[in-house]
Design a protein around this motif. Structure first.
Motif, PDB file in Angstrom:
ATOM      1  N   GLU A  87       1.008  -1.118  -0.185  1.00 49.15           N
ATOM      2  CA  GLU A  87       0.200  -0.328  -0.275  1.00 49.15           C
ATOM      3  C   GLU A  87       0.818   1.258  -0.066  1.00 49.15           C
ATOM      4  OE1 GLU A  87      -3.727   2.650   0.621  1.00 49.15           O
ATOM      5  OE2 GLU A  87      -2.889   1.006   0.154  1.00 49.15           O
ATOM      6  N   LEU A  88       1.531   1.101   0.474  1.00 50.20           N
ATOM      7  CA  LEU A  88       3.077   2.100   0.800  1.00 50.20           C
ATOM      8  C   LEU A  88       4.136   2.502  -0.681  1.00 50.20           C
ATOM      9  CD1 LEU A  88       3.728   2.307   4.611  1.00 50.20           C
ATOM     10  CD2 LEU A  88       2.348   3.915   3.170  1.00 50.20           C
ATOM     11  N   GLN A  89       3.902   1.612  -1.187  1.00 49.58           N
ATOM     12  CA  GLN A  89       3.991   1.287  -2.244  1.00 49.58           C
ATOM     13  C   GLN A  89       6.096   1.079  -2.297  1.00 49.58           C
ATOM     14  OE1 GLN A  89       3.197   2.393  -6.408  1.00 49.58           O
ATOM     15  NE2 GLN A  89       1.102   1.311  -4.335  1.00 49.58           N
ATOM     16  N   LEU A  90       6.701   0.476  -1.247  1.00 48.35           N
ATOM     17  CA  LEU A  90       7.460   0.554  -0.829  1.00 48.35           C
ATOM     18  C   LEU A  90       7.923  -1.063  -1.907  1.00 48.35           C
ATOM     19  CD1 LEU A  90       7.828  -0.437   2.758  1.00 48.35           C
ATOM     20  CD2 LEU A  90       7.702   2.075   1.440  1.00 48.35           C
ATOM     21  N   THR A  91       9.415  -0.483  -2.552  1.00 46.96           N
ATOM     22  CA  THR A  91      10.284  -1.969  -3.378  1.00 46.96           C
ATOM     23  C   THR A  91      11.294  -2.315  -2.614  1.00 46.96           C
ATOM     24  OG1 THR A  91      10.605   0.689  -4.696  1.00 46.96           O
ATOM     25  CG2 THR A  91       8.693  -0.788  -5.381  1.00 46.96           C
ATOM     26  N   GLY A  92      11.859  -2.925  -3.760  1.00 49.10           N
ATOM     27  CA  GLY A  92      13.054  -3.747  -3.363  1.00 49.10           C
ATOM     28  C   GLY A  92      13.275  -4.511  -1.322  1.00 49.10           C
ATOM     29  N   ILE A  93      14.543  -3.891  -1.021  1.00 46.15           N
ATOM     30  CA  ILE A  93      15.040  -4.744  -0.427  1.00 46.15           C
ATOM     31  C   ILE A  93      14.186  -3.484   1.036  1.00 46.15           C
ATOM     32  CG2 ILE A  93      16.835  -3.165   0.303  1.00 46.15           C
ATOM     33  CD1 ILE A  93      17.377  -6.557   1.473  1.00 46.15           C
ATOM     34  N   ALA A  94      13.953  -2.822   0.616  1.00 43.11           N
ATOM     35  CA  ALA A  94      13.204  -1.961   1.782  1.00 43.11           C
ATOM     36  C   ALA A  94      11.710  -2.450   1.941  1.00 43.11           C
ATOM     37  CB  ALA A  94      12.781  -0.320   1.508  1.00 43.11           C
ATOM     38  N   GLY A  95      10.425  -2.666   0.926  1.00 40.27           N
ATOM     39  CA  GLY A  95       9.213  -2.968   0.811  1.00 40.27           C
ATOM     40  C   GLY A  95       9.505  -4.255   1.545  1.00 40.27           C
ATOM     41  N   PHE A  96      10.982  -5.839   1.360  1.00 40.17           N
ATOM     42  CA  PHE A  96      10.813  -6.840   1.987  1.00 40.17           C
ATOM     43  C   PHE A  96      10.752  -6.352   3.759  1.00 40.17           C
ATOM     44  CE2 PHE A  96      13.635  -9.828   4.173  1.00 40.17           C
ATOM     45  CZ  PHE A  96      13.140 -11.059   3.411  1.00 40.17           C
ATOM     46  N   LEU A  97      11.868  -5.386   3.714  1.00 35.58           N
ATOM     47  CA  LEU A  97      11.747  -5.501   5.080  1.00 35.58           C
ATOM     48  C   LEU A  97      11.048  -4.280   6.052  1.00 35.58           C
ATOM     49  CD1 LEU A  97      15.265  -4.333   5.641  1.00 35.58           C
ATOM     50  CD2 LEU A  97      14.825  -6.405   5.957  1.00 35.58           C
ATOM     51  N   GLY A  98      10.477  -3.363   5.446  1.00 39.64           N
ATOM     52  CA  GLY A  98       9.105  -2.998   5.470  1.00 39.64           C
ATOM     53  C   GLY A  98       8.005  -4.291   6.063  1.00 39.64           C
ATOM     54  N   ALA A  99       7.393  -5.387   4.933  1.00 42.80           N
ATOM     55  CA  ALA A  99       7.219  -5.791   5.614  1.00 42.80           C
ATOM     56  C   ALA A  99       6.903  -6.523   6.577  1.00 42.80           C
ATOM     57  CB  ALA A  99       6.512  -6.828   4.588  1.00 42.80           C
ATOM     58  N   MET A 100       8.310  -7.235   7.104  1.00 44.55           N
ATOM     59  CA  MET A 100       8.800  -7.466   8.042  1.00 44.55           C
ATOM     60  C   MET A 100       8.759  -6.901   9.801  1.00 44.55           C
ATOM     61  SD  MET A 100      12.321  -9.300   8.048  1.00 44.55           S
ATOM     62  CE  MET A 100      12.152 -11.292   6.943  1.00 44.55           C
ATOM     63  N   LEU A 101       8.974  -5.178   9.116  1.00 44.13           N
ATOM     64  CA  LEU A 101       8.491  -4.243  10.234  1.00 44.13           C
ATOM     65  C   LEU A 101       6.907  -4.171  10.295  1.00 44.13           C
ATOM     66  CD1 LEU A 101      11.706  -2.068   9.996  1.00 44.13           C
ATOM     67  CD2 LEU A 101      11.649  -3.165  11.453  1.00 44.13           C
ATOM     68  N   PHE A 102       6.205  -4.181   9.736  1.00 42.57           N
ATOM     69  CA  PHE A 102       5.261  -3.827   9.928  1.00 42.57           C
ATOM     70  C   PHE A 102       4.213  -4.612  10.332  1.00 42.57           C
ATOM     71  CE2 PHE A 102       5.330  -0.480   5.869  1.00 42.57           C
ATOM     72  CZ  PHE A 102       5.726   0.549   6.760  1.00 42.57           C
ATOM     73  N   SER A 103       4.826  -6.009  10.424  1.00 44.59           N
ATOM     74  CA  SER A 103       4.346  -7.519  11.098  1.00 44.59           C
ATOM     75  C   SER A 103       4.351  -7.864  12.068  1.00 44.59           C
ATOM     76  CB  SER A 103       4.117  -8.576   9.760  1.00 44.59           C
ATOM     77  OG  SER A 103       6.624  -8.605  10.323  1.00 44.59           O
ATOM     78  N   ILE A 104       5.571  -7.166  12.988  1.00 42.23           N
ATOM     79  CA  ILE A 104       5.713  -7.082  13.930  1.00 42.23           C
ATOM     80  C   ILE A 104       4.865  -6.633  15.283  1.00 42.23           C
ATOM     81  CG2 ILE A 104       7.608  -6.927  15.390  1.00 42.23           C
ATOM     82  CD1 ILE A 104       9.767  -7.116  13.995  1.00 42.23           C
ATOM     83  N   PRO A 105       4.658  -5.709  15.359  1.00 38.35           N
ATOM     84  CA  PRO A 105       4.064  -4.972  16.709  1.00 38.35           C
ATOM     85  C   PRO A 105       2.166  -5.892  16.680  1.00 38.35           C
ATOM     86  CG  PRO A 105       4.780  -3.607  14.700  1.00 38.35           C
ATOM     87  CD  PRO A 105       5.244  -4.507  14.145  1.00 38.35           C
ATOM     88  N   PHE A 106       1.902  -6.262  15.148  1.00 38.23           N
ATOM     89  CA  PHE A 106       0.653  -7.170  14.725  1.00 38.23           C
ATOM     90  C   PHE A 106       1.133  -8.062  15.364  1.00 38.23           C
ATOM     91  CE2 PHE A 106       0.290  -4.371  10.993  1.00 38.23           C
ATOM     92  CZ  PHE A 106      -1.070  -3.630  11.920  1.00 38.23           C
ATOM     93  N   ALA A 107       1.967  -9.200  15.306  1.00 43.11           N
ATOM     94  CA  ALA A 107       2.864 -10.785  15.904  1.00 43.11           C
ATOM     95  C   ALA A 107       2.577 -10.133  17.482  1.00 43.11           C
ATOM     96  CB  ALA A 107       3.454 -11.317  14.656  1.00 43.11           C
TER      97      ALA A 107
END
Length: 346
Positions: A87-107
């Motif tokens: 949704e935030l249009q993050l790509t490459g390694i930033a998008g991958f790491l962003g997906a991880m970081l965004f998921s951690i608080p929910f987890a």
């Protein structure tokens, strides 16, 4: 001779038979028109995709909280992180790491709630965890339709609302780990394996800390642990939160290799293959090691990859999906009904 007998006893005959069966399929594959390099590469790719999900089971098993049939809860957290990253249009390694970081608080939040529920039902954790996992998938099926995402790559085209069942990450962070390392993933998924090694090392180190030893003590003998002053409920909640966070990271790694984010009912049965893999690797309901994860994931994914291919080439008929379902469910049934103790791998 004694050392051979000891090795066989530690490995267990079922695991040896499965390993020999897998080895036999690799050996006969060149004689029935299967490229051995490609076959081994496919197994390693599937290993890299699934190893972290299997690794996520270790903290809960070690704390005596049981096999994590509620893994879909962590998977849903990872899916939330992934769609937020897109949704935030993050790509490459930033998008991958962003997906991880965004998921951690929910987890962490899901794991905290999950841990408190399991503390209320001690002795019946695996049954309750199964219902928690299934109900979390059902709840998120509603959430995927009502959450206010706007990305045209994710929402339904004809209605303009709700997320699609399958979302491509091709233009975002597909195979980003292998691209960063400049290694083609169809030969050897070094990126995924590197992530697994890092997380495996962190868990190995953690279980040699004071909290890690306390977690193992709770899983081994909770009465002794309580007598030494360990807060059993608190330790169990920590283990559940760890497992949930690792599962969230694991599904993000899975997605970047697979190329798609799969929502709605896709996470429904994800816990079963992971649990089967770690049990085949030699874990028990209260003891699991990194070696159990490695051996079990390779054996399970190897059998799942090779059996349909070999049988199809022998009988010259495409029955791959039918054979895969039979083999997968058969191995899950075997793993969940075995009662032997864990192996000695560390």
């Amino acid at each position: 001779m004694n050392s051979i007998k000891s090795a066989i006893k530690n490995a267990g005959w079922p695991r040896i038979i499965i390993a020999l069966f897998l080895l036999s399929m690799y050996l006969i594959s060149p004689f029935i028109g299967i490229n051995l390099k490609t076959a081994l590469g496919d197994t390693l790719v599937r290993f890299g995709m699934n190893a972290i999900l299997v690794l996520s089971l270790v903290p809960m098993i070690q704390s005596g909280t049981g096999l994590n049939f509620g893994m879909p809860l962590g998977v849903e957290a990872g899916l939330l992180g992934a769609v937020i990253s897109i949704e935030l249009q993050l790509t490459g390694i930033a998008g991958f790491l962003g997906a991880m970081l965004f998921s951690i608080p929910f987890a962490l939040l899901f794991g905290w709630l999950y841990g408190h529920i399991l503390n209320k039902v001690k002795g019946g954790e695996m049954m309750i965890a199964t219902y928690i996992g299934f109900s979390s998938v059902a709840i998120m099926c509603i959430m995927w339709l009502v959450l206010p995402f706007k990305s045209q790559d994710m929402i339904w085209a004809y209605g303009g609302e709700g997320l699609r069942t399958t979302i491509s990450v091709e233009n975002y962070w597909h195979r980003v780990l292998d691209k960063v390392l400049h290694i083609p993933s169809d030969i050897l998924p070094l990126g995924e394996i590197f992530c697994f090694i890092i997380l495996g090392a962190i868990i190995w180190i953690f279980f040699r800390t004071k909290t890690g030893y306390a977690m193992k003590a709770v899983g081994t003998n909770d009465k002794f642990a309580k007598a030494t002053g360990i807060d059993i409920d608190k330790i169990r909640i920590k283990s559940v939160m760890m497992s949930t966070v690792i599962a969230a990271i694991g599904i993000v790694v899975y997605q970047q290799s697979f190329g798609f984010v799969q929502l709605y009912l896709a996470p429904f049965y994800m816990a079963f293959p992971a649990i089967a893999a770690i049990l085949i690797g030699g874990a028990s309901v209260n003891k699991a090691t990194i070696l159990n994860v490695i051996v079990g994931t390779f054996l399970f994914q190897g059998i799942l990859t090779m059996t349909p291919t070999v049988v199809n080439n022998i009988i010259q008929t495409d029955m791959s999906e039918t054979i895969r379902i039979i083999v997968s469910n058969g191995m899950i049934l075997y793993a969940l009904t075995r009662k032997e103790s864990a192996g000695s791998g560390k």
